[in-house]
Design an enzyme around this catalytic site. Structure first.
Site, PDB file in Angstrom:
ATOM      1  CG  HIS B 143      -1.625  -1.328   1.393  1.00 46.33           C
ATOM      2  ND1 HIS B 143      -1.149  -2.261   2.270  1.00 46.33           N
ATOM      3  CD2 HIS B 143      -2.679  -1.881   0.784  1.00 46.33           C
ATOM      4  CE1 HIS B 143      -1.890  -3.348   2.194  1.00 46.33           C
ATOM      5  NE2 HIS B 143      -2.828  -3.143   1.307  1.00 46.33           N
TER       6      HIS B 143
HETATM    7  S1  FES Z   1       1.825  -0.504   3.140  1.00 45.22           S
HETATM    8 FE1  FES Z   1       0.254  -1.890   3.674  1.00 45.22          FE
HETATM    9  S2  FES Z   1       1.415  -3.584   4.287  1.00 45.22           S
HETATM   10 FE2  FES Z   1       2.948  -2.166   3.827  1.00 45.22          FE
END
Ligand code: FES
Lengths: 677, 178
Positions: B143
């Site tokens: 993410h």
């Molecule tokens: S940014 Fe969501 S798990 Fe690393």
């Protein structure tokens, strides 16, 4: 249940049972003569269809469980064994895999139908709540089922989703380690997920029973949303709706079968054909398509919520995302109290209808956003911002628009009774919902700056595709003489080569060219012997570490599933084999690195493996890199999908059978309903 | 008088029922607890394994990944520039405020658990050829969280810095994790 007056049955066996336990009377009452509004449209088929899908999932699932091993070291292998060695195992697994998707399709349509026609309103609130509960149980079951094959997506999906609970303040971490039974997703996790995945469908079954019970007290809603008043407004469930439901079911199964036989992996993710690796996260993690809208809401919250301008944070971004995601479904539980408008059907509520259709579109858009990588853009708009806007609309719809409409929306005049109303199927709504659901399900495509390899013509493509046996044999030769120096082919056995057109003696001879280690013998010593047809292909290295050590630290992947483990596998693999180029200006390559235009990131450890004339062909085929790569890709496609031909052949028969069945049911339905309209 | 007796009888009955009910609840809970607790990490899993690693072969600027308790641990041999970058940061501007000095025992060796504090993916950036994000540390592909050369969260949804496991230097180049 069933005490009191009972009509005797003619059949003495039935009567004997029924007089002691009136199940036949009950069935007759609830499914035979049960009065149902006469004006259902085809959206009312999906409850029955979902029920059938549940049975399909339980039946295939029980059989799969008999072949599956819930252990991190064997899970992936046992699934591949199901796909390759268990009789018809590939079909059972593909039915189960795609069955999950189609179960969700049926349930999503069923849910949105309920919302559109106000089926959750008094007196059907409890019916609706039980339905939402079923949906939640389904989500949990599907999630745990996806973990079982223990591929890369299984493992990382499980990691990401279980970590959601760590967002809970104070106790989050203990909860997560309790869920895992350890410090990461591992064997204890896999074991309990398997136990629960087996248990939950039966819990779902029980709640479905309650759901149907709660339906049979007030009876069904209908597209007009007004209650039936006289007998003229209803029909008996059998035969009118049993026949209509069967017709709808056949059409649904026809589409289901088309996926099972012709695009069985379309709704899945190629990464799940790579065994789980706790050290490497795939570049692009996505859940199954049916979770994507909720996943997008999870990712939409990227900011802390607190008092602006201070350090005080009430809700961290992580917790905010989790709340947004779970809250979006929990809202459904209270839907009957958010929308208190007296009119049920959206047909008479133009404003509600408009906002609801926007909601469906937003939901589909969220699905698309969830399928894209976190930093994706639509032109200049970051998708995460769009995701936030969509999440905002979703919440506004339930918490703002619905209560507001309940008070102020003026409904159109309702018809006085069902049989007087002119019955026309509202096709536009149907088309919108179906189109949206189709849009919502594109599988995510990995992002990357690599050029896409050109699409080639393969003899195995298309519904009637078959393998070119001569090419398979040449491909085997290329594998044996070139690839096998570094790449194993663990899941293929010498005995499997009969499918390439060799006879038993030839297969024996090929196997005998290899020496394998066996034992221990009676003295406890390991010994060498020639390979037998029952042995798997001999691997070039003793173990992974040896393979890495011999290749500058880069592990040459096993090739058994490589074609399935990449998007557009055949074109991709062939692109890599032919895509070598000198590195462009300004790109420094380290020793042991090569430049390949089709590799994501372009840098590849494998040196160009094929050279013109490197492998001698006996059948006069051109000895060029193009031909070699074409042949070896044919061979590797067969290695990954040995039942491809059988699958496509069987698919034709199944589709024809279902199409004819559907046609028959339609004819029966027309006859039956002709005197009704 | 009669009413009083009735009342007294009622109280006694209430009391008995409540006590019986409480026994039922306590009994059920004490049966349920072992079942629930059995799902917590078992003794073999808990047996806190320690790992010893020889750091001598790790070149300046290189990183290695070792396994500890089933999790990857990143060990980075930081260059002077990386150390400088990590120390120069204005700590009060960070999400999870920790000066670099609290996160390392020897500035040239950064030891962190290689698990993104968002939802547990393994960030990339161990190899110099991999994407490391704007802050030169690690980048989480899941993410989009970005970590700096001290393993601190700088950008994206992750709430905390990469965890520092318990470790000690047995010699100058031998390290024991756990
Ligand atoms: S940014 Fe969501 S798990 Fe690393």
């Amino acid at each position: 249940m069933g005490s009191g007056y009972r009509q005797p049955f003619k059949n003495p066996v039935v009567e004997w049972i029924d007089s002691r336990m009136p199940v036949f009377t009950l069935m007759q009452k609830e499914y035979g003569v049960f009065p149902v509004p006469r004006n259902f449209n085809y959206f009312w088929n999906f409850g029955a269809i979902a029920g059938v899908m549940l049975v399909v999932m339980i039946a295939t699932g029980i059989v799969l469980a008999m072949h599956y091993t819930a252990h991190v070291d064997y899970a992936f292998d046992s699934v591949e064994r199901i796909m390759r060695d268990v009789n018809g195992g590939w079909l059972i697994r593909y039915l189960h895999m795609n069955g999950a998707s189609f179960f969700f399709i049926a349930v999503y349509i069923h849910i949105f139908r309920g919302m559109y026609y106000g089926s959750y309103k008094k007196p059907r609130e409890l019916l609706w709540i039980l339905g939402v509960l079923i949906f939640l149980l389904m989500m949990a079951t599907a999630f745990m089922g996806y973990v079982l094959p223990w591929g890369q997506m299984s493992y990382w999906g499980a990691t990401v989703i279980t970590n959601l609970f760590s967002a809970i303040p104070l106790v989050g971490d203990s909860i997560v380690s309790w869920l895992w039974g350890g410090f990461s997703v591992d064997n204890p996790t896999l074991n309990r997920f398997f136990a629960l995945h087996y248990l939950m469908p039966f819990v779902i079954f029980a709640v479905v029973f309650l759901h149907v019970w709660a339906l049979h007290v007030p009876g069904s809603n209908n597209p007009l949303g007004i209650e039936p008043q006289t007998e003229k407004d209803t029909l008996s469930f059998h035969p009118y709706y049993t026949v209509k439901d069967t017709f709808g079911l056949m059409v649904f199964l026809l589409i289901f079968a088309a996926f099972v036989f012709y695009a069985p992996d379309y709704l899945g993710h190629p990464d799940n054909y790579t065994p789980a690796n706790p050290l490497v996260t795939p570049a692009h993690i996505v859940p199954e398509w049916y979770f994507l809208p909720f996943y997008a809401m999870l990712r939409a919250i990227t900011f802390n919520i607190g008092i602006p301008g201070t350090e005080i944070v009430f809700i961290t971004a992580k917790l905010g995302g989790v709340i947004a995601m779970f809250g979006s479904i929990l809202l459904w539980f209270v839907l009957p109290w958010l929308d208190t408008h007296p009119v049920r059907s959206a047909r008479f509520r133009p404003l509600y209808r408009l906002f609801f259709l926007i909601l469906i579109a937003v939901f589909a858009l969220l699905g698309y956003i969830g399928s894209q990588s976190a930093d994706a853009h639509w032109g200049p708009v970051p998708l995460s911002l769009l995701g936030l806007a969509c999440t905002g609309y979703y919440y506004a719809f339930f918490l703002g628009i619905l209560p507001w409409l309940s008070r102020y929306e003026k409904a159109k005049a309702l018809p006085s009774s069902i049989h007087e109303a002119v019955l026309k199927v509202k096709a536009p709504a149907a088309i919108v919902i179906l189109a949206v659901l189709c849009l919502a399900s594109p599988s995510a495509r990995a992002a990357g700056d690599a050029v896409h390899p050109p699409a080639q013509h393969w003899s195995f493509n298309g519904p009637f595709g078959t393998f070119d046996r001569a090419s398979l044999q040449r491909g085997l030769k290329v594998y044996r003489e070139v690839c096998s120096a570094c790449h194993s082919l663990d899941r293929v056995h010498y005995r499997n080569l009969e499918a390439l057109g060799y006879d038993e003696a030839q297969v024996k001879a090929i196997a005998a060219e290899y020496t394998v280690t066996d034992g221990p013998n009676d003295e406890g010593e390991m010994f060498e012997r020639p390979a037998r047809p029952s042995d798997p292909f001999k691997a070039p290295f003793m173990n992974e570490n040896a393979a890495k050590f011999a290749n500058n630290g880069a592990l040459p992947p096993d090739l058994s599933l490589i074609v399935k483990a990449r998007h557009n596998g055949p074109d991709y693999v062939s692109g890599i084999l032919t895509g070598y180029e000198p590195a462009p200006e300004g790109h420094e390559l380290l020793p042991g690195q090569n430049w390949n235009k089709y590799m994501p990131g372009h840098v590849i450890a494998m040196a160009p493996p094929l050279l013109d004339g490197g492998v001698a062909y006996e059948d006069g085929s051109p000895e060029t890199v193009e031909q070699y790569s074409h042949d070896v890709v044919n061979f590797l496609t067969w290695a990954a999908d040995p039942y491809l031909e059988e699958r496509k052949r069987l698919g034709i028969s199944v589709l024809i059978f279902l199409a004819v069945f559907a046609g028959l049911m339609y004819a029966v339905k027309r006859r039956l309903w002709s005197d009704i309209h | 008088m009669t009413a009083d007796i009735k009342h007294e009888g009622g109280t006694r009955r209430d009391f008995l029922q409540l006590t019986a009910g409480a026994f039922g609840v306590v009994g059920a809970a004490s049966v349920a607890w072992p079942l629930v607790n059995s799902l917590n990490p078992a003794k073999d899993t808990l047996a806190l394994s320690t790992t010893e690693i020889d750091l001598a072969p790790v070149q300046l600027g290189q990183s290695i990944t070792v396994m500890w308790r089933g999790k990857p641990v990143f060990i980075r041999h930081r260059t002077p520039e990386e150390i400088q970058k990590a120390q120069d940061v204005d700590v009060s501007a960070l999400n999870d405020k920790e000066p670099d000095s609290q996160r390392v025992q020897k500035p040239e060796w950064l030891v962190v658990v290689g698990i993104c504090t968002h939802l547990g993916c393994v960030p990339v950036g161990q190899k110099t050829t991999e994407e490391r994000g704007e802050y030169g540390g690690w980048f989480c592909p899941c993410h989009g969280s970005e970590y700096d050369t001290s393993g601190r969260i700088r950008k994206g949804p992750a709430p905390k810095n990469l965890a520092v496991p318990p470790y000690e230097f047995l010699t100058d180049t031998l390290i024991k994790i756990g």
